[in-house]
Design a protein around this motif. Structure first.
Motif, PDB file in Angstrom:
ATOM      1  N   GLN A 181       0.782  -1.166   0.047  1.00 32.95           N
ATOM      2  CA  GLN A 181       0.034  -0.171  -0.059  1.00 32.95           C
ATOM      3  C   GLN A 181       0.914   1.297   0.099  1.00 32.95           C
ATOM      4  O   GLN A 181       0.584   2.507  -0.490  1.00 32.95           O
ATOM      5  N   ALA A 182       2.023   1.122   0.742  1.00 35.16           N
ATOM      6  CA  ALA A 182       2.981   2.224   0.665  1.00 35.16           C
ATOM      7  C   ALA A 182       3.395   2.823  -0.631  1.00 35.16           C
ATOM      8  O   ALA A 182       3.704   3.752  -1.059  1.00 35.16           O
ATOM      9  N   LEU A 187       3.312   6.113  -5.616  1.00 29.53           N
ATOM     10  CA  LEU A 187       2.884   6.133  -7.060  1.00 29.53           C
ATOM     11  C   LEU A 187       2.136   7.331  -7.213  1.00 29.53           C
ATOM     12  O   LEU A 187       1.833   8.162  -8.180  1.00 29.53           O
ATOM     13  N   SER A 188       0.798   7.153  -6.388  1.00 28.45           N
ATOM     14  CA  SER A 188      -0.494   8.047  -6.717  1.00 28.45           C
ATOM     15  C   SER A 188       0.039   9.532  -6.383  1.00 28.45           C
ATOM     16  O   SER A 188      -0.243  10.336  -6.950  1.00 28.45           O
ATOM     17  N   GLU A 189       0.933   9.573  -5.559  1.00 25.28           N
ATOM     18  CA  GLU A 189       1.455  11.043  -5.185  1.00 25.28           C
ATOM     19  C   GLU A 189       2.205  11.563  -6.030  1.00 25.28           C
ATOM     20  O   GLU A 189       2.216  12.845  -6.466  1.00 25.28           O
ATOM     21  N   LEU A 223      -1.692  -4.136  -8.603  1.00 29.28           N
ATOM     22  CA  LEU A 223      -0.390  -3.761  -8.952  1.00 29.28           C
ATOM     23  C   LEU A 223       0.900  -4.526  -8.437  1.00 29.28           C
ATOM     24  O   LEU A 223       0.782  -4.784  -7.213  1.00 29.28           O
ATOM     25  N   THR A 224       1.834  -4.915  -9.116  1.00 28.75           N
ATOM     26  CA  THR A 224       2.987  -5.478  -8.771  1.00 28.75           C
ATOM     27  C   THR A 224       4.103  -4.390  -8.453  1.00 28.75           C
ATOM     28  O   THR A 224       3.832  -3.467  -9.113  1.00 28.75           O
ATOM     29  N   ARG A 225       5.194  -4.905  -7.889  1.00 29.54           N
ATOM     30  CA  ARG A 225       6.098  -3.737  -7.570  1.00 29.54           C
ATOM     31  C   ARG A 225       6.751  -3.376  -9.064  1.00 29.54           C
ATOM     32  O   ARG A 225       7.280  -2.356  -9.260  1.00 29.54           O
ATOM     33  N   ALA A 226       6.727  -4.382  -9.815  1.00 29.98           N
ATOM     34  CA  ALA A 226       7.378  -3.885 -11.232  1.00 29.98           C
ATOM     35  C   ALA A 226       6.462  -3.116 -11.905  1.00 29.98           C
ATOM     36  O   ALA A 226       6.983  -2.177 -12.585  1.00 29.98           O
TER      37      ALA A 226
END
Length: 245
Positions: A181-182, A187-189, A223-226
């Motif tokens: 979530q972090a 990414l959103s920010e 979403l994955t980290r990639a």
């Protein structure tokens, strides 16, 4: 725990190719106890070996019997596969239920057998009379006949399902992990800051709702980290491209 897998009995099979394909299907799903009753073209069969394609050990260990009675003599419960209505009163199982029953009995050390009939006619009533129950595959009523090897494959697949819990849906992660979530929040920010600079959130009175909608969009995506790294990279590259222009 005792675990006795079922015997797959091919009754009067006509084509060696189907015997070989049946052996391959059995081994695909962890079964290797085949019995063959009065094969038309004799035994062993070179065509069966050719079609077994790596499952030759199933054929090598196969028991040869002269009649169905001899083939099921040591079995405590016998299923007969047939697509036709018969003038015999017997319980009728779906393939799934039949293999669940076979599994339960096998765990008690019982030998269960499944009879498969010859390609042209299927099992005769005299064969089915030796069975405790019938397995009926829900095929198209207008075209119900299954190829021998196909029928073996279907029943073997259900046996495997009865033996091992299957996850209905899984995701191949391709060397990555799900984003935290972090990471999604960062990414959103990143997008909000960049889009704000680009003047995307306009008119100003709608900006809070637009940003909330965008955050909700990110939270819905698996979403994955990639994936997160790719989106960060895309946004950075677009900013560099704009600055070069």
């Amino acid at each position: 725990m005792t675990d006795t897998p079922p015997a797959f009995i091919l009754v009067r099979p006509q084509m060696g190719e189907n015997i070989g394909a049946a052996a391959r299907s059995m081994l695909n799903f962890g079964l290797d106890h085949m019995r063959v009753v009065a094969p038309r073209d004799g035994w062993p069969n070179e065509r069966a070996v050719a079609l077994a394609s790596g499952a030759g050990r199933v054929l090598d260990a196969a028991m040869l019997a002269q009649d169905t009675g001899a083939a099921v003599g040591d079995c405590s419960f016998v299923f007969a596969t047939t697509a036709r209505d018969r003038d015999l009163t017997k319980p009728v199982y779906s393939p799934e239920a039949a293999m669940a029953e076979a599994r339960a009995r096998g765990l008690r050390g019982e030998r269960v057998a499944i009879l498969f009939g010859p390609e042209r006619t299927g099992l005769e009533n005299d064969d089915i009379a030796l069975a405790n129950a019938i397995v009926s595959v829900p095929t198209n009523p207008a075209f119900a006949s299954l190829n021998l090897a196909q029928c073996v494959l279907l029943i073997a697949y259900e046996w495997r399902r009865a033996c091992a819990a299957q996850v209905p849906v899984s995701t191949a992660m391709a060397g990555t992990e799900w984003a935290t979530q972090a990471e999604v929040s960062a990414l959103s920010e990143h997008f909000e800051r960049t889009l704000d600079t680009a003047g995307f959130f306009w008119p100003e009175g709608k900006a809070p709702a637009m940003k909330r909608h965008l955050r909700n969009l990110w939270s819905r995506l698996p979403l994955t980290r990639a994936d997160v790294q790719t989106f960060h990279g895309m946004m950075r590259q677009m900013v560099r491209w704009k600055e070069r222009g």
